[in-house]
Design a protein around this motif. Structure first.
Motif, PDB file in Angstrom:
ATOM      1  N   UNK A 136       0.787  -1.236   0.000  1.00  0.00           N
ATOM      2  CA  UNK A 136       0.000   0.000   0.000  1.00  0.00           C
ATOM      3  C   UNK A 136       0.819   1.287   0.000  1.00  0.00           C
ATOM      4  N   UNK A 137       1.978   1.306   0.632  1.00  0.00           N
ATOM      5  CA  UNK A 137       2.618   2.584   0.943  1.00  0.00           C
ATOM      6  C   UNK A 137       3.889   2.929   0.183  1.00  0.00           C
ATOM      7  N   UNK A 138       4.647   1.952  -0.278  1.00  0.00           N
ATOM      8  CA  UNK A 138       5.901   2.332  -0.933  1.00  0.00           C
ATOM      9  C   UNK A 138       5.620   2.853  -2.335  1.00  0.00           C
ATOM     10  N   UNK A 142      10.231   2.378  -5.559  1.00  0.00           N
ATOM     11  CA  UNK A 142      10.769   1.505  -4.509  1.00  0.00           C
ATOM     12  C   UNK A 142      10.310   0.073  -4.760  1.00  0.00           C
ATOM     13  N   UNK A 143       9.047  -0.089  -5.126  1.00  0.00           N
ATOM     14  CA  UNK A 143       8.538  -1.425  -5.442  1.00  0.00           C
ATOM     15  C   UNK A 143       9.344  -2.046  -6.577  1.00  0.00           C
ATOM     16  N   UNK A 144       9.654  -1.255  -7.578  1.00  0.00           N
ATOM     17  CA  UNK A 144      10.454  -1.750  -8.707  1.00  0.00           C
ATOM     18  C   UNK A 144      11.865  -2.126  -8.245  1.00  0.00           C
ATOM     19  N   UNK A 145      12.442  -1.351  -7.339  1.00  0.00           N
ATOM     20  CA  UNK A 145      13.775  -1.675  -6.813  1.00  0.00           C
ATOM     21  C   UNK A 145      13.738  -2.987  -6.025  1.00  0.00           C
ATOM     22  N   UNK A 146      12.666  -3.231  -5.285  1.00  0.00           N
ATOM     23  CA  UNK A 146      12.511  -4.503  -4.572  1.00  0.00           C
ATOM     24  C   UNK A 146      12.362  -5.634  -5.588  1.00  0.00           C
ATOM     25  N   UNK A 147      11.572  -5.402  -6.617  1.00  0.00           N
ATOM     26  CA  UNK A 147      11.349  -6.403  -7.670  1.00  0.00           C
ATOM     27  C   UNK A 147      12.672  -6.795  -8.336  1.00  0.00           C
ATOM     28  N   UNK A 148      13.529  -5.804  -8.621  1.00  0.00           N
ATOM     29  CA  UNK A 148      14.820  -6.065  -9.272  1.00  0.00           C
ATOM     30  C   UNK A 148      15.846  -6.646  -8.313  1.00  0.00           C
ATOM     31  N   UNK A 149      15.613  -6.534  -7.010  1.00  0.00           N
ATOM     32  CA  UNK A 149      16.574  -7.016  -6.030  1.00  0.00           C
ATOM     33  C   UNK A 149      17.577  -5.965  -5.610  1.00  0.00           C
ATOM     34  N   UNK A 157      10.375  -3.116   3.963  1.00  0.00           N
ATOM     35  CA  UNK A 157       9.281  -3.177   4.945  1.00  0.00           C
ATOM     36  C   UNK A 157       9.662  -2.488   6.249  1.00  0.00           C
ATOM     37  N   UNK A 158      10.894  -2.694   6.691  1.00  0.00           N
ATOM     38  CA  UNK A 158      11.306  -2.175   7.992  1.00  0.00           C
ATOM     39  C   UNK A 158      11.622  -0.680   7.971  1.00  0.00           C
ATOM     40  N   UNK A 159      12.245  -0.206   6.904  1.00  0.00           N
ATOM     41  CA  UNK A 159      12.710   1.175   6.883  1.00  0.00           C
ATOM     42  C   UNK A 159      11.983   2.080   5.891  1.00  0.00           C
ATOM     43  N   UNK A 160      11.707   1.556   4.701  1.00  0.00           N
ATOM     44  CA  UNK A 160      11.143   2.416   3.669  1.00  0.00           C
ATOM     45  C   UNK A 160       9.632   2.610   3.787  1.00  0.00           C
ATOM     46  N   UNK A 161       8.920   1.621   4.315  1.00  0.00           N
ATOM     47  CA  UNK A 161       7.480   1.805   4.511  1.00  0.00           C
ATOM     48  C   UNK A 161       7.219   2.943   5.492  1.00  0.00           C
ATOM     49  N   UNK A 162       7.871   2.951   6.680  1.00  0.00           N
ATOM     50  CA  UNK A 162       7.637   4.093   7.590  1.00  0.00           C
ATOM     51  C   UNK A 162       8.059   5.428   6.971  1.00  0.00           C
ATOM     52  N   UNK A 167       7.205  10.674   4.452  1.00  0.00           N
ATOM     53  CA  UNK A 167       7.724  11.549   3.428  1.00  0.00           C
ATOM     54  C   UNK A 167       8.006  10.724   2.156  1.00  0.00           C
ATOM     55  N   UNK A 168       7.049  10.683   1.280  1.00  0.00           N
ATOM     56  CA  UNK A 168       7.155   9.863   0.076  1.00  0.00           C
ATOM     57  C   UNK A 168       8.346  10.236  -0.786  1.00  0.00           C
ATOM     58  N   UNK A 169       8.602  11.534  -0.909  1.00  0.00           N
ATOM     59  CA  UNK A 169       9.715  11.991  -1.753  1.00  0.00           C
ATOM     60  C   UNK A 169      11.053  11.511  -1.185  1.00  0.00           C
ATOM     61  N   UNK A 170      11.217  11.587   0.115  1.00  0.00           N
ATOM     62  CA  UNK A 170      12.458  11.100   0.749  1.00  0.00           C
ATOM     63  C   UNK A 170      12.594   9.602   0.533  1.00  0.00           C
ATOM     64  N   UNK A 171      11.498   8.881   0.568  1.00  0.00           N
ATOM     65  CA  UNK A 171      11.521   7.438   0.335  1.00  0.00           C
ATOM     66  C   UNK A 171      11.980   7.139  -1.098  1.00  0.00           C
ATOM     67  N   UNK A 172      11.497   7.900  -2.052  1.00  0.00           N
ATOM     68  CA  UNK A 172      11.907   7.687  -3.450  1.00  0.00           C
ATOM     69  C   UNK A 172      13.421   7.858  -3.596  1.00  0.00           C
ATOM     70  N   UNK A 173      13.948   8.885  -2.930  1.00  0.00           N
ATOM     71  CA  UNK A 173      15.392   9.156  -3.026  1.00  0.00           C
ATOM     72  C   UNK A 173      16.183   8.083  -2.340  1.00  0.00           C
TER      73      UNK A 173
END
Length: 173
Positions: A136-138, A142-149, A157-162, A167-173
């Motif tokens: 729901x949140x990433x 980020x989802x694509x980066x998880x998909x690629x490994x 789940x532990x760091x990027x979801x919170x 701050x979605x933009x900070x998560x993207x970076x």
């Protein structure tokens, strides 16, 4: 077990699975040599059948130009069939993203509660919650980066979801 024509299948849950080209090619080669070894799982819906499990087999059959698929028809609701499929696949490891997408589908489309899913899937409520948050949140990047490994699913789940929640933009970076 019955034989179905591929056009009879409703591929409603294709987005819950990753399509891996190498795996699909190996499966197609195996089907060409040995035939379809295990049936796909479907539930009936009006004049069609909703494909629950066997998306890679259906893709492989299509790539070989085949029209028929062996199927087992489950006398269950779609949600019950999705849960059963997950439980039957315990030996075949789904990716964390596939698990997250399944949890989100069962919660959002089928109205399952997280507690109910924890019991049905044999998982803890926190496991369900973490996977649901990943779906729901990433951000898509980020989802694509998880998909690629590139990004470990556990770290996402532990760091990027919170971080995505705050701050979605900070998560993207």
């Amino acid at each position: 077990m019955i034989e179905l024509e591929l056009h009879q299948l409703e591929l409603r849950y294709a987005s819950l699975r990753l399509s891996i080209a190498g795996r699909r090619a190996r499966l197609a080669a195996s089907i060409m040599e040995h035939g379809q070894q295990s049936p796909v799982l479907v539930v009936p819906e009006a004049e069609r059948y909703v494909l629950i499990d066997g998306y890679a087999r259906v893709e492989a059959l299509r790539s070989l130009g085949r029209d028929l698929v062996s199927a087992t028809v489950l006398d269950l609701s779609e949600a019950e069939a999705l849960v059963l499929s997950y439980r039957l696949e315990r030996g075949r490891r789904r990716s964390v993203l596939e698990e997250a997408w399944l949890i989100a589908e069962l919660v959002e489309r089928h109205g399952k509660s997280q507690r109910e899913l924890a019991l049905q899937l044999g998982r803890s409520p926190s496991w369900i919650s973490r996977h649901l948050a990943l779906a729901r949140h990433v951000p898509e990047e980020v989802e694509e980066a998880v998909r690629r490994g590139t990004v470990c699913a556990h770290a996402a789940m532990k760091h990027l979801v919170p971080l995505a929640r705050a701050n979605t933009e900070a998560c993207r970076q």
